[in-house]
Design a protein around this motif. Structure first.
Motif, mmCIF file in Angstrom:
data_model
loop_
_atom_site.group_PDB
_atom_site.id
_atom_site.type_symbol
_atom_site.label_atom_id
_atom_site.label_comp_id
_atom_site.label_asym_id
_atom_site.label_seq_id
_atom_site.Cartn_x
_atom_site.Cartn_y
_atom_site.Cartn_z
ATOM 1 N N LEU A 11 -37.434 88.696 44.723
ATOM 2 C CA LEU A 11 -36.381 88.661 43.705
ATOM 3 C C LEU A 11 -36.095 87.240 43.237
ATOM 4 N N THR A 14 -38.599 86.604 40.529
ATOM 5 C CA THR A 14 -38.270 87.381 39.333
ATOM 6 C C THR A 14 -37.081 86.767 38.594
ATOM 7 N N ALA A 15 -36.029 86.458 39.328
ATOM 8 C CA ALA A 15 -34.829 85.883 38.713
ATOM 9 C C ALA A 15 -35.130 84.522 38.102
ATOM 10 N N SER A 16 -35.899 83.707 38.798
ATOM 11 C CA SER A 16 -36.231 82.375 38.291
ATOM 12 C C SER A 16 -37.061 82.457 37.021
ATOM 13 N N LEU A 50 -28.812 88.700 35.040
ATOM 14 C CA LEU A 50 -28.690 87.881 36.257
ATOM 15 C C LEU A 50 -27.358 88.132 36.956
ATOM 16 N N LEU A 53 -27.642 91.387 38.826
ATOM 17 C CA LEU A 53 -28.407 91.172 40.054
ATOM 18 C C LEU A 53 -27.543 90.493 41.113
ATOM 19 N N TYR A 54 -26.832 89.458 40.725
ATOM 20 C CA TYR A 54 -25.934 88.751 41.645
ATOM 21 C C TYR A 54 -24.919 89.718 42.258
ATOM 22 N N VAL A 90 -29.013 82.810 42.082
ATOM 23 C CA VAL A 90 -28.875 83.616 40.870
ATOM 24 C C VAL A 90 -27.571 83.265 40.150
#
Length: 151
Positions: A11, A14-16, A50, A53-54, A90
């Motif tokens: 993850l 992916t997030a980056s 984002l 996700l966080y 994130v």
């Protein structure tokens, strides 16, 4: 064959990548003056993804984590968890991109030449608060020469 569970490391990548794509889009929208894409892509949609996700990471992994916010040592204990460390990362990605887009909108509203964003946005990307500080200092120092555009 069952799918392996998602890892914090996967993850992270992916997030980056998502955040980096937001910064690339932001740069292109400034260069080509694509205001709607700037405001909806890196200015809203990507930070909201984002942020979601966080929130999901915190909702799942916060409970039972060691540490807290009472001292630096307690915060350090929180970040010993890969999942909460990822949540912190994130958090930075979402806010830095949101602030970078705000800076770009603010610069346009004040009719600041786009080239002035060249040192500010990379600083906001890599060291968020330092980029914001530089922007606030710049717009404060040169405020008399900026002309707010009517809305």
């Amino acid at each position: 064959m069952p799918t392996p569970p998602m890892t914090a490391a996967a993850l992270f990548g992916t997030a980056s990548t998502l955040a980096l794509s937001g910064w690339v889009i932001l740069t292109l929208t400034i260069a080509f003056r694509w205001r709607a894409l700037r405001d909806w892509g890196p200015g809203l949609i990507i930070p909201l993804i984002l942020s979601t996700l966080y929130t999901a990471i915190i909702a799942i992994h916060w409970w039972g984590a060691e540490g807290g916010f009472r001292s630096l040592a307690d915060v350090g204990k929180l970040f010993q968890s890969d999942w909460l460390l990822l949540a912190g990362w994130v958090h930075y990605l979402a806010y830095d991109l949101f602030i970078g887009t705000w800076i770009a909108r603010d610069a346009e509203r004040r009719r600041l030449p786009r080239w002035v964003l060249i040192p500010i946005l990379p600083l906001a990307f890599l060291f968020g608060p330092a980029g914001l500080l530089l922007w606030i200092m710049l717009r404060t120092a040169f405020q008399p020469s900026f002309k707010d555009q009517p809305r």
